[in-house]
Design a protein around this motif. Structure first.
Motif, mmCIF file in Angstrom:
data_model
loop_
_atom_site.group_PDB
_atom_site.id
_atom_site.type_symbol
_atom_site.label_atom_id
_atom_site.label_comp_id
_atom_site.label_asym_id
_atom_site.label_seq_id
_atom_site.Cartn_x
_atom_site.Cartn_y
_atom_site.Cartn_z
ATOM 1 N N HIS A 1 40.964 90.763 43.681
ATOM 2 C CA HIS A 1 40.367 90.417 42.395
ATOM 3 C C HIS A 1 41.431 90.473 41.294
ATOM 4 C CE1 HIS A 1 37.271 89.881 39.422
ATOM 5 N NE2 HIS A 1 37.646 90.986 38.805
ATOM 6 N N GLU A 2 42.333 91.461 41.374
ATOM 7 C CA GLU A 2 43.401 91.599 40.373
ATOM 8 C C GLU A 2 44.310 90.376 40.357
ATOM 9 O OE1 GLU A 2 41.929 95.610 41.500
ATOM 10 O OE2 GLU A 2 42.616 93.899 42.669
ATOM 11 N N LYS A 3 44.633 89.859 41.541
ATOM 12 C CA LYS A 3 45.484 88.663 41.610
ATOM 13 C C LYS A 3 44.765 87.444 41.044
ATOM 14 C CE LYS A 3 48.242 87.789 45.022
ATOM 15 N NZ LYS A 3 48.800 87.600 46.362
ATOM 16 N N LEU B 1 44.936 87.763 37.369
ATOM 17 C CA LEU B 1 46.275 87.441 36.889
ATOM 18 C C LEU B 1 46.498 85.935 36.891
ATOM 19 C CD1 LEU B 1 49.030 88.369 35.866
ATOM 20 C CD2 LEU B 1 49.766 88.502 38.258
ATOM 21 N N ARG B 2 46.107 85.268 37.970
ATOM 22 C CA ARG B 2 46.293 83.809 38.033
ATOM 23 C C ARG B 2 45.533 83.135 36.886
ATOM 24 N NH1 ARG B 2 46.108 79.506 42.994
ATOM 25 N NH2 ARG B 2 48.324 79.978 43.007
ATOM 26 N N ASN B 3 44.316 83.577 36.634
ATOM 27 C CA ASN B 3 43.539 82.975 35.553
ATOM 28 C C ASN B 3 44.148 83.263 34.180
ATOM 29 O OD1 ASN B 3 41.542 81.531 36.964
ATOM 30 N ND2 ASN B 3 40.545 83.435 37.482
ATOM 31 N N THR B 4 44.707 84.446 34.008
ATOM 32 C CA THR B 4 45.416 84.748 32.759
ATOM 33 C C THR B 4 46.604 83.813 32.600
ATOM 34 O OG1 THR B 4 44.746 87.074 32.855
ATOM 35 C CG2 THR B 4 46.654 86.544 31.487
ATOM 36 N N ILE B 5 47.359 83.636 33.664
ATOM 37 C CA ILE B 5 48.534 82.764 33.616
ATOM 38 C C ILE B 5 48.122 81.310 33.389
ATOM 39 C CG2 ILE B 5 50.469 81.858 34.970
ATOM 40 C CD1 ILE B 5 50.635 84.718 36.242
ATOM 41 N N GLU C 1 46.881 99.097 33.809
ATOM 42 C CA GLU C 1 46.348 100.242 34.566
ATOM 43 C C GLU C 1 45.886 99.803 35.954
ATOM 44 O OE1 GLU C 1 46.397 103.567 34.198
ATOM 45 O OE2 GLU C 1 47.711 103.007 32.533
ATOM 46 N N MET C 2 45.213 98.661 36.024
ATOM 47 C CA MET C 2 44.783 98.131 37.324
ATOM 48 C C MET C 2 45.995 97.860 38.206
ATOM 49 S SD MET C 2 41.689 95.526 36.102
ATOM 50 C CE MET C 2 42.420 94.221 37.009
ATOM 51 N N GLN C 3 47.024 97.261 37.629
ATOM 52 C CA GLN C 3 48.241 96.949 38.384
ATOM 53 C C GLN C 3 48.874 98.215 38.930
ATOM 54 O OE1 GLN C 3 51.790 97.388 36.618
ATOM 55 N NE2 GLN C 3 52.158 97.674 38.774
ATOM 56 N N LYS C 4 48.965 99.246 38.121
ATOM 57 C CA LYS C 4 49.616 100.495 38.550
ATOM 58 C C LYS C 4 48.858 101.152 39.707
ATOM 59 C CE LYS C 4 51.698 101.283 34.060
ATOM 60 N NZ LYS C 4 51.626 102.007 32.804
ATOM 61 N N GLN C 5 47.563 100.919 39.792
ATOM 62 C CA GLN C 5 46.773 101.488 40.882
ATOM 63 C C GLN C 5 46.851 100.648 42.151
ATOM 64 O OE1 GLN C 5 42.792 101.983 39.368
ATOM 65 N NE2 GLN C 5 43.473 103.282 37.689
ATOM 66 N N THR C 6 47.307 99.394 42.008
ATOM 67 C CA THR C 6 47.268 98.455 43.128
ATOM 68 C C THR C 6 48.646 98.124 43.697
ATOM 69 O OG1 THR C 6 45.362 97.460 42.012
ATOM 70 C CG2 THR C 6 46.256 96.263 43.866
ATOM 71 N N TYR C 7 49.622 97.896 42.823
ATOM 72 C CA TYR C 7 50.942 97.432 43.248
ATOM 73 C C TYR C 7 52.044 98.223 42.550
ATOM 74 C CZ TYR C 7 48.261 93.284 44.608
ATOM 75 O OH TYR C 7 47.337 92.442 45.168
ATOM 76 N N THR C 8 53.227 98.214 43.154
ATOM 77 C CA THR C 8 54.393 98.770 42.460
ATOM 78 C C THR C 8 54.746 97.833 41.312
ATOM 79 O OG1 THR C 8 55.994 97.525 43.789
ATOM 80 C CG2 THR C 8 55.335 99.721 44.613
ATOM 81 N N ALA C 9 55.492 98.334 40.349
ATOM 82 C CA ALA C 9 55.917 97.491 39.221
ATOM 83 C C ALA C 9 56.727 96.306 39.724
ATOM 84 C CB ALA C 9 56.729 98.316 38.223
ATOM 85 N N LYS C 10 57.613 96.524 40.680
ATOM 86 C CA LYS C 10 58.443 95.446 41.227
ATOM 87 C C LYS C 10 57.597 94.353 41.860
ATOM 88 C CE LYS C 10 62.074 94.583 44.737
ATOM 89 N NZ LYS C 10 62.061 93.197 44.533
ATOM 90 N N LYS C 11 56.672 94.740 42.735
ATOM 91 C CA LYS C 11 55.827 93.752 43.431
ATOM 92 C C LYS C 11 54.963 92.988 42.428
ATOM 93 C CE LYS C 11 52.694 93.096 47.276
ATOM 94 N NZ LYS C 11 52.071 93.684 48.459
ATOM 95 N N ALA C 12 54.349 93.701 41.506
ATOM 96 C CA ALA C 12 53.481 93.055 40.516
ATOM 97 C C ALA C 12 54.270 92.110 39.617
ATOM 98 C CB ALA C 12 52.772 94.113 39.675
ATOM 99 N N TYR C 13 55.430 92.547 39.160
ATOM 100 C CA TYR C 13 56.219 91.720 38.250
ATOM 101 C C TYR C 13 56.757 90.478 38.966
ATOM 102 C CZ TYR C 13 59.793 89.968 35.198
ATOM 103 O OH TYR C 13 60.558 89.120 34.433
ATOM 104 N N ASP C 14 57.296 90.651 40.169
ATOM 105 C CA ASP C 14 57.814 89.483 40.903
ATOM 106 C C ASP C 14 56.699 88.489 41.198
ATOM 107 O OD1 ASP C 14 60.436 90.333 40.797
ATOM 108 O OD2 ASP C 14 60.472 91.118 42.853
ATOM 109 N N TYR C 15 55.521 88.992 41.512
ATOM 110 C CA TYR C 15 54.381 88.101 41.722
ATOM 111 C C TYR C 15 54.048 87.370 40.419
ATOM 112 C CZ TYR C 15 49.771 86.262 42.410
ATOM 113 O OH TYR C 15 48.710 85.402 42.447
ATOM 114 N N PHE C 16 54.025 88.092 39.311
ATOM 115 C CA PHE C 16 53.773 87.471 38.005
ATOM 116 C C PHE C 16 54.776 86.339 37.755
ATOM 117 C CE2 PHE C 16 55.410 87.562 33.581
ATOM 118 C CZ PHE C 16 54.359 86.919 32.955
ATOM 119 N N CYS C 17 56.053 86.591 38.006
ATOM 120 C CA CYS C 17 57.081 85.561 37.780
ATOM 121 C C CYS C 17 56.847 84.326 38.637
ATOM 122 C CB CYS C 17 58.474 86.129 38.090
ATOM 123 S SG CYS C 17 59.037 87.401 36.964
#
Length: 175
Positions: free
Chosen positions: A142-144, A147-151, A100-116
């Motif tokens: 903060h979301e990034k 995410l980095r800490n989750t990864i 939900e946080m991701q959807k409010q902050t980034y597009t799915a493409k941007k968020a997923y490519d960053y995750f990868c």
């Protein structure tokens, strides 16, 4: 752990990558096809897998959109890659909040490519294939950081599982 075992541990990590968003098929895949597709990428990580029933459960819980005529498309598959990795260290409730946080902050493409990119970055660092973490992306949110800490948690878990597996293998071959 001997050097050969250490090299064996890192060999599956050296060339690992998740498909970037535009590399994910967008032709509509059925449940069994998606399961096979995702698990082929997750193969180097014994504890990261996804099943058809898990995917159906994620749809029921609203983590991903309902399939269209029983077919899943690029955005749903991207979310499934994230969920498959994150579920090893986060509860489904926290994953839902994360999405939900991701959807409010980034597009799915941007968020997923960053995750990868971040996943590959952190994994290489944790396995000692590079000395330090690269800076991925340009904004510092903060979301990034979350995410980095989750990864980082996922990568450390993968590392420990591979270490314990290697030690067991060494012990078995010594007997």
């Amino acid at each position: 752990m001997n050097e050969n075992t250490r090299k064996l541990m890192t060999s599956s990590i050296e060339n690992f990558h998740f498909p970037k968003y535009d590399e994910i098929p967008n032709v509509g895949l059925y449940l069994e096809q998606i399961t096979k597709y995702i698990n082929e990428y997750l193969a180097p990580f014994e504890d990261l897998t996804i099943t058809a029933s898990m995917i159906s459960n994620y749809v029921k819980k609203g983590l991903i959109a309902n399939p269209v005529k029983k077919q899943y498309y690029r955005e749903q598959i991207a979310y499934l890659f994230f969920i498959a990795a994150a579920k090893s260290v986060l509860s489904l409730d926290n994953i839902a909040l994360f999405l939900e946080m991701q959807k409010q902050t980034y597009t799915a493409k941007k968020a997923y490519d960053y995750f990868c990119m971040e996943f590959e970055n952190v994994l290489s660092h944790v396995f000692g294939l590079k000395e330090s973490l690269d800076t991925v992306g340009v904004d510092n949110t903060h979301e990034k950081t979350m995410l980095r800490n989750t990864i980082i948690a996922i990568a450390h878990k993968i590392y420990l599982e591979k270490c314990f597996h290697a030690i067991r293998m060494e012990n078995e071959s010594a007997e």
